[in-house]
Design a protein around this motif. Structure first.
Motif, mmCIF file in Angstrom:
data_model
loop_
_atom_site.group_PDB
_atom_site.id
_atom_site.type_symbol
_atom_site.label_atom_id
_atom_site.label_comp_id
_atom_site.label_asym_id
_atom_site.label_seq_id
_atom_site.Cartn_x
_atom_site.Cartn_y
_atom_site.Cartn_z
ATOM 1 N N UNK A 182 10.842 1.657 50.029
ATOM 2 C CA UNK A 182 10.110 0.417 50.235
ATOM 3 C C UNK A 182 8.629 0.666 49.968
ATOM 4 N N UNK A 183 8.106 0.028 49.006
ATOM 5 C CA UNK A 183 6.697 0.179 48.674
ATOM 6 C C UNK A 183 5.944 -1.064 49.128
ATOM 7 N N UNK A 184 4.968 -0.813 49.985
ATOM 8 C CA UNK A 184 4.156 -1.925 50.464
ATOM 9 C C UNK A 184 2.848 -1.916 49.686
ATOM 10 N N UNK A 185 2.600 -2.947 48.977
ATOM 11 C CA UNK A 185 1.345 -3.077 48.243
ATOM 12 C C UNK A 185 0.361 -3.826 49.130
ATOM 13 N N UNK A 186 -0.694 -3.113 49.492
ATOM 14 C CA UNK A 186 -1.660 -3.710 50.401
ATOM 15 C C UNK A 186 -2.598 -4.688 49.697
ATOM 16 N N UNK A 187 -2.691 -4.535 48.437
ATOM 17 C CA UNK A 187 -3.576 -5.437 47.736
ATOM 18 C C UNK A 187 -3.630 -5.088 46.267
ATOM 19 N N UNK A 188 -4.126 -5.993 45.518
ATOM 20 C CA UNK A 188 -4.259 -5.770 44.083
ATOM 21 C C UNK A 188 -5.578 -6.381 43.664
ATOM 22 N N UNK A 189 -6.252 -5.700 42.810
ATOM 23 C CA UNK A 189 -7.517 -6.236 42.374
ATOM 24 C C UNK A 189 -8.098 -5.441 41.230
ATOM 25 N N UNK A 190 -9.170 -5.932 40.702
ATOM 26 C CA UNK A 190 -9.882 -5.276 39.615
ATOM 27 C C UNK A 190 -11.349 -5.173 40.011
#
Lengths: 778, 143
Positions: A182-190
């Motif tokens: 299970x991979x939890x992505x805490x956020x995505x951004x540039x």
């Protein structure tokens, strides 16, 4: 029926098994177990209600039930594979017929509850009455690469006593395990770095004579423009190698004032020039930092802010390799304290370079700026720029002009030494002399003990044994020699040769004196000396060396010149303060001295008040070109004062001028000097102790001299006698006898070989001191 | 949800870059190039960022963006490198971008040092916001 791998408590067939071509044996699989069924009900038939307990591999399964033609084995814990089957699993049935019976069906994909069956046929060829049905079931799990296998054998023992054996093999389950992740992505951004490039017009900063500079200061506190609520002075100070400081006074809005909210808040101060229409013509940042101390004055109801660019904290959080790059100095843990923080580390580095280091007006890290003025000034100010009567020149005090930095640097280490002593003893005569005399021989053990008793290590020891029994011609007379040692080993010897060794340590100290000299200044002012001393010791414990008995195994030792039996090795390559570390430390110390001299010679300061020069920075070289003072040097300090009430904006610029008289010199590169000679101070000599022979028990000579081939010795047991002390055998009656002994005198290691050796080295290191422009005209 | 990784003014990750990275230059070019050292990292515990396009495989890259190519300031006024010395040999405009690696870890000590050299080439007085340094899309996950 018997189940191979299972045993049952007697579940017999109740009737002879008829050979029936139509006999079919079925095998059903359900969710919890399996049923063995004859499809036509004719045979084999089992006694109804014949329940029994099955065991498999020592484990008891649930009670099995037998009813008519059906044997039911409920899903017990031992048949775990079946229990593991779940919806969606695929079952492949395959039946093999061996011996006399064939089962035709199979190889079909089936679901739980499906039956597989085939015809049973007699073994016509053999005519036997035994029948074997072997059923192989391959169960494929959804993820199985290989099948799970049951082999079921049904053996008919014949019409009289048919037995149906069933063999079940449960193969280890095989699977391809899957670990669900299970991979939890805490956020995505540039992430982005927005850049504001402010190009300002220096010309707009210049005020022509008679004109008034129109300006405004923009102060942003914690993201809020507070410029219009400021009163009094806005002051920013920038000084070499220190934090930039800003002060301003805020008149807060009416209400409760909590000054602690502002501690640590970000602050920027920009100086902007305006045209006659109030439009911004130039904007220059002069301060970026944080609030250090806000102080509320309840009388004036104002808050005074002291702000800092936080240089010290910034450096404390900067990695040392980055500091190395920014400052470009040297550092050694033998000179500086390793436990200090990175701010101190920065200061240490700075003490080895003739440079200043601080943050930019924008609060950014930047490389150190050399003290030396550039060849061409960045800015030149003359009478038009310098405010009236503001110019000041302050020359350094003579007593502060250190121009000779005497560096005493000593380096200590241990020298491992080994000394060898060779000895030899021979019977004083030839073998015939031995045969014709009463002189006894020493035992080999006595010589070995004597060698061991010296406290030196035995490197080698060889003996000349007595010859075997023989007829010996001595001067034409045959003498019979009978070696009585036969069978007892050679106990005595005619001669012995040996080599002993001694390990010991000797401290060595190299005393370096480096005269770091600002020659031009010394020529002009005479020597003003400052001394500093560093001691470095290479840590090595000679105890293990001296205690070791494995003397011959000492590779790497070099012979001491002039001697043949002394060897040495310098332990100046230890992990703590090896020679490389020492030389690095010495280079650091040399650079500290050079920097101290150059720093002492740039204490001349020319200070001028200028109209506001926000673009000036500590990285700049400024030339003051006025009638009374001409000077050029690097900016040492800047103070910008903007008075909001009076509308004045002034910059005080202090320029550091390096001065040295005399003739410029070529600077000596920083490098460790040649190490002094300490090797030739070692003593070395060939050491061969003389071992003699003497005998007691001789009344004919007093002092006795039983033999004339060797040296006669007085009988004095108290006097040490190196060599063999024996007695005549038989001895003369009434004569004194010795305690027979063998002694080897190796002599002690002299103090001169153990005392510290000191080697001296004195070197001049020349420092070139910049001689910058400074002309004062009366 | 925003990522915890950001640009900081210090390696200790205590002083985040707020607002614009401000550079000032005299219009006559006398200021010369200005070097800025920023650090990319996060104070969160046990996190990492990877390129969203193919995490762990694709590189995390900084690119110089010019909002108005062909006018005003050009991306060639900026150099990128991982060390200050590297700026000397860096190509203006950082064509292809400055690679930071495929995985960047959080916590002080793992911060990535980034050096930026900016030198105005226009001499046009005023403040320009058209240039920026843009990272490719990254995702933040547990280590």
């Amino acid at each position: 029926m018997l189940l191979n791998g299972f045993t049952t408590n007697s579940v017999p067939l109740n009737a002879p098994l008829a050979v029936d071509p139509n006999l079919s044996v079925g095998f059903a699989v359900n969710d919890h177990g399996f049923n063995l069924t004859t499809l036509n009900g004719d045979a084999p038939a089992f006694a109804a209600g014949g329940a029994g307990t099955f065991t498999f591999n020592g484990r008891t399964l649930n009670t099995a039930s037998v009813n008519g033609s059906t044997i039911t084995i409920p899903g017990g814990t031992s048949i775990t594979v079946l229990q593991n089957l779940g919806p969606g699993d695929l079952l492949y049935f395959d039946a093999l017929l061996q011996a006399l019976v064939e089962i035709d069906a199979v190889a079909t994909q089936a679901a739980p509850g499906d039956l597989i069956y085939g015809d049973v046929e007699p073994d016509v060829a053999g005519g036997a009455t035994n029948y074997l049905i072997q059923i192989e079931i391959n169960v494929f799990g959804a993820n199985s690469a290989k099948p799970l296998v049951w082999i079921n054998q049904i053996i008919f023992d014949g019409p009289e006593a048919p037995v149906v054996p069933v063999e079940i093999e449960v193969a280890p389950p095989q699977d391809a395990p899957v670990i669900p992740v299970e991979v939890v992505v805490f956020g995505e951004g540039a992430p982005v770095i927005p850049i504001a490039i402010n190009v300002f017009d220096e010309a707009a900063l210049v005020v022509a004579p008679g004109e008034t500079l129109r300006w405004q200061a923009v102060v942003i506190l914690d993201g809020v423009d507070i410029s219009t609520t400021l009163v009094g002075d806005i002051k920013v100070e920038a000084e070499e190698s220190t934090a930039r400081i800003a002060d301003f006074v805020l008149l807060p809005a009416v209400g409760v004032v909590d000054v602690t909210d502002w501690v640590g808040a970000p602050v920027t101060i920009d100086f902007q020039t305006l045209d006659s229409a109030g439009l911004i013509t130039s904007s220059v940042r002069i301060f970026t930092g944080v609030v250090d101390v806000p102080k509320y004055d309840p009388v004036s109801r104002t808050t005074e802010f002291r702000c800092t660019d936080n240089l010290q904290q910034r450096m404390e959080q900067t990695p040392r390799d980055t500091i190395d790059t920014l400052v470009g100095g040297r550092w050694s843990d033998l000179i500086f304290d390793t436990e200090e923080d990175n701010w101190t580390y920065t200061q240490d580095q700075l003490s080895t370079v003739s440079s200043a280091f601080e943050l930019s007006p924008l609060g950014a890290l930047r490389g150190a700026t050399p003290w030396a003025a550039k060849g061409s000034p960045d800015y030149t100010f003359d009478e038009d720029n310098v405010l009236d009567e503001s110019i000041d020149a302050e020359l350094e005090s003579f007593r502060n002009i250190v121009n000779l930095y005497k560096l005493n640097f000593d380096y200590s280490f241990e020298r491992l030494r080994r000394r060898d002593v060779a000895f030899g003893w021979n019977f004083p005569g030839d073998f015939c002399n031995f045969l014709e005399s009463r002189m006894k021989l020493p035992k080999k053990q006595s010589i070995t003990s004597a060698a061991e008793g010296t406290g030196w290590a035995i490197e080698s020891l060889f003996f000349e044994d007595l010859p075997p029994s023989a007829l010996v011609n001595c001067g034409g007379v045959d003498r019979i020699w009978v070696n009585t040692e036969n069978g007892f080993g050679p106990l005595f010897c005619l001669s012995a040769q040996g080599r002993l060794a001694k390990r010991f340590g000797q401290a060595v100290r190299e005393d370096y004196t480096l005269n770091i000299r600002g020659s031009a200044s010394v020529d002009d002012f005479g020597a003003v000396t400052e001394e500093n001393r560093f001691s470095v010791r290479s840590e090595y414990d000679t105890g293990s060396w001296e205690d070791s008995v494995n003397v011959p195994d000492t590779p790497g030792l070099a012979p001491v010149a002039g001697g043949t039996d002394d060897f040495f090795e310098d332990r100046d390559n230890e992990a703590v303060a090896g020679r490389g570390d020492m030389e690095t430390a010495m280079e650091v110390a040399i650079d500290v001295g050079k920097t101290a001299i150059r720093g002492a010679h740039r204490q001349n300061t020319v200070s001028v008040n200028l109209s506001m020069q926000p673009q000036l920075d500590l990285i700049h070289t400024v030339k003051i070109d006025t009638v009374p003072v001409q000077a050029q040097g690097k900016v040492r300090q800047l103070t910008w004062t903007m008075n909001i009430d009076a509308g004045t904006a002034v910059t005080v610029c202090e320029v550091a001028i390096s001065k040295a008289g005399g003739t410029p010199v070529v600077e000596t590169p920083t490098a460790p000097p040649t190490k002094p000679d300490t090797v030739s101070q070692m003593t070395a000599a060939l050491r061969r102790p003389v071992l003699s022979t003497r005998y007691g028990g001789d009344s004919g000579n007093a002092p006795p001299g039983e033999f004339t081939l060797g040296q006669s010795q007085p009988i004095d047991p108290e006097v040490s006698f190196p060599g063999w002390t024996g007695n005549l055998d038989p001895f003369d009656g009434g004569a004194l006898l010795y305690d027979e002994t063998f002694d080897i005198d190796t002599a002690d290691v002299d103090a001169v070989d153990r005392d510290e050796i000191i080697g001296d080295s004195e070197t001049d290191v020349l420092v070139n001191i910049p001689n910058e422009l400074l002309i004062l005209t009366a | 949800m925003a990522i915890s990784f950001a640009f900081f003014n210090d390696a200790g990750l205590t002083n985040p870059l707020v607002g614009n990275l401000q550079i000032q230059q005299a219009s006559d070019g006398s200021t010369g190039p200005v070097d800025v050292n920023l650090f990319f990292g996060s104070n969160a515990v046990g996190r990492k960022v990877q390129a969203a396009s193919d995490p762990g495989i694709d590189s995390i890259i900084l690119n110089i963006e010019d909002a108005a190519p062909g006018s005003g300031h050009e991306d060639t006024e900026i150099k990128l490198a991982l060390t200050q010395i590297g700026l000397d040999s860096a190509t203006p405009g950082a064509p292809g971008g400055q690679t930071l690696g495929t995985v960047l870890l959080s916590e002080v000590g793992n911060a990535t040092s980034i050096w930026i050299r900016i030198e105005d080439a226009t001499g046009v007085i005023g403040t320009s916001l058209e240039l920026s340094i843009q990272m490719n899309n990254v995702i933040e996950v547990d280590v």
